[in-house]
Each structure stands twice: as C-alpha cells, then as structure tokens.
Scaffold this motif. Structure first.
Motif, PDB file in Angstrom:
ATOM      1  N   PRO A 139       0.826  -1.209   0.000  1.00  0.00           N
ATOM      2  CA  PRO A 139       0.000   0.000   0.000  1.00  0.00           C
ATOM      3  C   PRO A 139       0.864   1.264   0.000  1.00  0.00           C
ATOM      4  CG  PRO A 139      -0.905  -1.598   1.522  1.00  0.00           C
ATOM      5  CD  PRO A 139       0.410  -2.155   1.058  1.00  0.00           C
ATOM      6  N   GLY A 140       0.498   2.201  -0.854  1.00  0.00           N
ATOM      7  CA  GLY A 140       1.267   3.421  -1.001  1.00  0.00           C
ATOM      8  C   GLY A 140       2.345   3.325  -2.062  1.00  0.00           C
ATOM      9  N   GLY A 141       2.668   2.094  -2.491  1.00  0.00           N
ATOM     10  CA  GLY A 141       3.664   1.910  -3.538  1.00  0.00           C
ATOM     11  C   GLY A 141       3.099   2.250  -4.903  1.00  0.00           C
ATOM     12  N   CYS A 142       3.986   2.405  -5.877  1.00  0.00           N
ATOM     13  CA  CYS A 142       3.583   2.887  -7.200  1.00  0.00           C
ATOM     14  C   CYS A 142       3.861   1.875  -8.300  1.00  0.00           C
ATOM     15  CB  CYS A 142       4.309   4.185  -7.533  1.00  0.00           C
ATOM     16  SG  CYS A 142       3.828   5.586  -6.499  1.00  0.00           S
ATOM     17  N   LEU A 143       3.157   2.042  -9.379  1.00  0.00           N
ATOM     18  CA  LEU A 143       3.384   1.295 -10.609  1.00  0.00           C
ATOM     19  C   LEU A 143       3.363   2.289 -11.753  1.00  0.00           C
ATOM     20  CD1 LEU A 143       1.813  -2.067 -11.730  1.00  0.00           C
ATOM     21  CD2 LEU A 143       1.847  -0.115 -13.290  1.00  0.00           C
ATOM     22  N   VAL A 144       4.349   2.176 -12.646  1.00  0.00           N
ATOM     23  CA  VAL A 144       4.383   3.021 -13.832  1.00  0.00           C
ATOM     24  C   VAL A 144       4.390   2.124 -15.059  1.00  0.00           C
ATOM     25  CG1 VAL A 144       6.916   3.200 -13.937  1.00  0.00           C
ATOM     26  CG2 VAL A 144       5.498   5.017 -14.911  1.00  0.00           C
ATOM     27  N   THR A 145       3.633   2.523 -16.061  1.00  0.00           N
ATOM     28  CA  THR A 145       3.555   1.710 -17.270  1.00  0.00           C
ATOM     29  C   THR A 145       3.556   2.592 -18.508  1.00  0.00           C
ATOM     30  OG1 THR A 145       2.301  -0.043 -18.397  1.00  0.00           O
ATOM     31  CG2 THR A 145       1.027   1.642 -17.273  1.00  0.00           C
ATOM     32  N   ALA A 146       4.164   2.077 -19.559  1.00  0.00           N
ATOM     33  CA  ALA A 146       4.073   2.650 -20.894  1.00  0.00           C
ATOM     34  C   ALA A 146       3.396   1.603 -21.769  1.00  0.00           C
ATOM     35  CB  ALA A 146       5.464   2.994 -21.435  1.00  0.00           C
ATOM     36  N   PHE A 147       2.525   2.050 -22.656  1.00  0.00           N
ATOM     37  CA  PHE A 147       1.765   1.112 -23.481  1.00  0.00           C
ATOM     38  C   PHE A 147       1.398   1.781 -24.799  1.00  0.00           C
ATOM     39  CE2 PHE A 147      -1.133   3.564 -20.926  1.00  0.00           C
ATOM     40  CZ  PHE A 147      -2.262   3.779 -21.703  1.00  0.00           C
ATOM     41  N   LYS A 148       0.742   1.054 -25.658  1.00  0.00           N
ATOM     42  CA  LYS A 148       0.282   1.586 -26.931  1.00  0.00           C
ATOM     43  C   LYS A 148      -1.232   1.687 -26.913  1.00  0.00           C
ATOM     44  CE  LYS A 148       4.207  -0.196 -29.576  1.00  0.00           C
ATOM     45  NZ  LYS A 148       4.663  -0.986 -30.751  1.00  0.00           N
ATOM     46  N   HIS A 149      -1.738   2.870 -27.237  1.00  0.00           N
ATOM     47  CA  HIS A 149      -3.179   3.091 -27.272  1.00  0.00           C
ATOM     48  C   HIS A 149      -3.820   2.296 -28.403  1.00  0.00           C
ATOM     49  CE1 HIS A 149      -4.270   6.180 -24.375  1.00  0.00           C
ATOM     50  NE2 HIS A 149      -3.161   6.828 -24.658  1.00  0.00           N
ATOM     51  N   GLY A 150      -4.980   1.740 -28.128  1.00  0.00           N
ATOM     52  CA  GLY A 150      -5.735   1.052 -29.164  1.00  0.00           C
ATOM     53  C   GLY A 150      -7.123   0.717 -28.664  1.00  0.00           C
ATOM     54  N   ASP A 151      -7.737  -0.241 -29.328  1.00  0.00           N
ATOM     55  CA  ASP A 151      -9.086  -0.655 -28.946  1.00  0.00           C
ATOM     56  C   ASP A 151      -9.112  -2.104 -28.480  1.00  0.00           C
ATOM     57  OD1 ASP A 151      -8.652  -2.013 -31.299  1.00  0.00           O
ATOM     58  OD2 ASP A 151     -10.326  -1.105 -32.395  1.00  0.00           O
ATOM     59  N   GLY A 152      -7.948  -2.658 -28.188  1.00  0.00           N
ATOM     60  CA  GLY A 152      -7.870  -4.038 -27.721  1.00  0.00           C
ATOM     61  C   GLY A 152      -7.786  -5.071 -28.827  1.00  0.00           C
ATOM     62  N   THR A 153      -7.745  -4.614 -30.076  1.00  0.00           N
ATOM     63  CA  THR A 153      -7.709  -5.542 -31.203  1.00  0.00           C
ATOM     64  C   THR A 153      -6.399  -6.329 -31.235  1.00  0.00           C
ATOM     65  OG1 THR A 153      -9.108  -4.056 -32.495  1.00  0.00           O
ATOM     66  CG2 THR A 153      -7.871  -5.720 -33.712  1.00  0.00           C
ATOM     67  N   LEU A 154      -6.485  -7.582 -31.598  1.00  0.00           N
ATOM     68  CA  LEU A 154      -5.301  -8.418 -31.759  1.00  0.00           C
ATOM     69  C   LEU A 154      -4.471  -7.951 -32.942  1.00  0.00           C
ATOM     70  CD1 LEU A 154      -3.570 -11.007 -31.352  1.00  0.00           C
ATOM     71  CD2 LEU A 154      -5.265 -12.206 -32.745  1.00  0.00           C
ATOM     72  N   HIS A 155      -3.151  -7.842 -32.733  1.00  0.00           N
ATOM     73  CA  HIS A 155      -2.219  -7.484 -33.802  1.00  0.00           C
ATOM     74  C   HIS A 155      -1.189  -8.599 -33.964  1.00  0.00           C
ATOM     75  CE1 HIS A 155      -3.337  -3.169 -34.252  1.00  0.00           C
ATOM     76  NE2 HIS A 155      -3.727  -3.329 -32.999  1.00  0.00           N
ATOM     77  N   ARG A 156      -0.911  -8.925 -35.219  1.00  0.00           N
ATOM     78  CA  ARG A 156       0.170  -9.849 -35.547  1.00  0.00           C
ATOM     79  C   ARG A 156       0.907  -9.294 -36.766  1.00  0.00           C
ATOM     80  NH1 ARG A 156      -0.057 -14.922 -32.954  1.00  0.00           N
ATOM     81  NH2 ARG A 156       1.529 -15.627 -34.411  1.00  0.00           N
ATOM     82  N   ASN A 157       1.916 -10.053 -37.223  1.00  0.00           N
ATOM     83  CA  ASN A 157       2.650  -9.668 -38.439  1.00  0.00           C
ATOM     84  C   ASN A 157       3.267  -8.275 -38.328  1.00  0.00           C
ATOM     85  OD1 ASN A 157       1.947 -12.111 -39.806  1.00  0.00           O
ATOM     86  ND2 ASN A 157      -0.075 -11.243 -40.185  1.00  0.00           N
ATOM     87  N   GLY A 158       3.943  -8.025 -37.203  1.00  0.00           N
ATOM     88  CA  GLY A 158       4.642  -6.769 -37.000  1.00  0.00           C
ATOM     89  C   GLY A 158       6.035  -6.813 -37.585  1.00  0.00           C
ATOM     90  N   PRO A 159       6.874  -5.819 -37.261  1.00  0.00           N
ATOM     91  CA  PRO A 159       8.239  -5.760 -37.796  1.00  0.00           C
ATOM     92  C   PRO A 159       9.079  -6.988 -37.459  1.00  0.00           C
ATOM     93  CG  PRO A 159       7.625  -3.686 -36.769  1.00  0.00           C
ATOM     94  CD  PRO A 159       6.539  -4.661 -36.437  1.00  0.00           C
ATOM     95  N   SER A 160       8.769  -7.658 -36.356  1.00  0.00           N
ATOM     96  CA  SER A 160       9.562  -8.823 -35.972  1.00  0.00           C
ATOM     97  C   SER A 160       9.389  -9.998 -36.922  1.00  0.00           C
ATOM     98  CB  SER A 160       9.179  -9.260 -34.550  1.00  0.00           C
ATOM     99  OG  SER A 160       7.794  -9.527 -34.471  1.00  0.00           O
ATOM    100  N   SER A 161       8.371  -9.931 -37.779  1.00  0.00           N
ATOM    101  CA  SER A 161       8.153 -11.031 -38.725  1.00  0.00           C
ATOM    102  C   SER A 161       9.347 -11.207 -39.651  1.00  0.00           C
ATOM    103  CB  SER A 161       6.891 -10.777 -39.549  1.00  0.00           C
ATOM    104  OG  SER A 161       5.745 -10.755 -38.719  1.00  0.00           O
TER     105      SER A 161
END
Length: 225
Positions: A139-161
C-alpha cells in the motif's frame, strides 16, 4: 505453458540480441519516458527502494532506475532476454517469470515498472495479471507503465516477422487500462500520451499508486508455471 505463451517466449528469445543492439541509448533520446520514470522513482522512494521491472527485456531500464536511488531487479518471460540482460546490464538480480505468477512475496515491493510489457496480455490473461501486480506492491507503492493506445484488437505480423518470429500484441485503450488498475486497487496519479508517429499508435503512460487501505493477504510467493 499454453501455446500462446510459448510462442511469445520463443519469439523474444530470438529477438533478444536485436533488442540489445537496437535499443542502446534510446531512453536518452526520450524525455517523456525519462520524466515518467523520474516521477515514479521520486514517489516510490517515499515507500521504499525495492522495485521490479516486469518484462525487463534486456534490462536497459535498470541502470537508470538505480541511478535514481532505487534497488531494481528484473523479470521477463523469455530466458533469452534474461541471459542478454545479465550480459548487457550486469550487477542486478534477474529471474525468468510470467506476470501472472510473479516470484515475489505479497506487498514486498515499493514499486513496479511495466514498460510496454502489458501489450502482450490477451483478454483472458488480464484479470490475473493485474491482480498479480497488485499483490506484490505494498500500500502506497507505485506502478508506472508505458503502453500503446488502441481498442484491444489483436495485432500480428509486425516488424519482428522479418526475423522469422511473430506473436500476439494487444493495444488496450487508456480507459480499459484505467479501469483495470482501479479494480485491482490502484489509484490514478497521472496519465498522458504522446501523438502517433509514422502511422503507429500513440504511446500512453500511467502512474498509479496502490491504495493505502488495500487489504494485504498472507505473505506468499507464486512460482512461474
């Protein structure tokens, strides 16, 4: 381990050396990200120095966090990433672990960093993952996050392909992220985003604090499955 998780782990084993070569110095060119981490560090130190980078990858954030007075450790699903982290950013404690089964006792951390690591959570994994993050932060501790905005849609076939691997990615909306943190017992401190670049999604940032009146279950450690 289910097939989806195994695919994600294998892909990041393959990507570990690419990350090590291509992300060197990136944080120094991103003032918004440094500002978020600085704010996290200052607020977290009021509770304690013990923090974990969940989904630490090559461990590139740990020296920065340590330079702000924190005592960071790193966990990642990928053994290859952890091996690379130990080589590229030595001197820290690392472990292979799943965000849904973290190897920390209840309320044992003053803070957690999730830097673009929650974008891999499928819908059926999110309740457990957010609950697990809440479990390990006092309690009182923190969490920080960075993420990508979207609508929850599944993504595949990115640059790592191009490297012969692929895996699932989900870009959650800021509203869903906020709601999930609230249900897990975190209070919002700050949130913001940067404009999209090169046709990609905007990056979102959130700093949340574990509610001071959060209930603490009996101390236990969950081991990765």
């Amino acid at each position: 381990m289910d097939a989806r998780t195994e695919e994600l782990r294998h892909a990041h084993d393959v990507l570990s050396d690419w990350y090590a070569k291509n992300l060197v110095g990136v944080l120094e060119s991103m003032p918004v990200e440094r500002a978020m981490l600085d704010m996290f560090a200052e607020m977290t130190l009021a509770v304690g120095p013990e923090v974990a980078d969940v989904g630490c990858g090559t461990g590139r954030l740990l020296p920065y966090l340590a330079g702000r007075g924190l005592s960071p450790r790193g966990v990642d699903l990928s053994p290859g990433m952890i091996e690379t982290a130990r080589r590229e950013n030595p001197g820290f404690e690392y472990a292979v672990a799943d965000v849904r089964a973290l190897p920390f006792e209840d309320a044992s951390l003053a803070g957690v960093v999730c830097w673009f690591s929650l974008i891999y959570l499928a819908p059926d994994a999110r309740d457990r993952a957010f609950a697990e993050l809440a479990r390990v932060v006092r309690p009182g501790g923190c969490l920080v996050t960075a993420f990508k905005h979207g609508d929850g849609t599944l993504h595949r076939n990115g640059p790592s392909s191009s490297l012969g691997v692929d895996f699932e990615r989900y870009w959650m909306s800021a509203r869903e992220m906020e709601d999930r943190f609230a249900r897990a017992g975190f209070d919002m401190v700050f949130q913001g985003h940067t404009p999209p670049e090169d046709g990609g999604p905007p990056y979102g940032y959130m700093l949340v604090r574990r509610s001071a009146d959060a209930e603490l279950p009996g101390h236990r450690v969950r081991r990765p499955r």
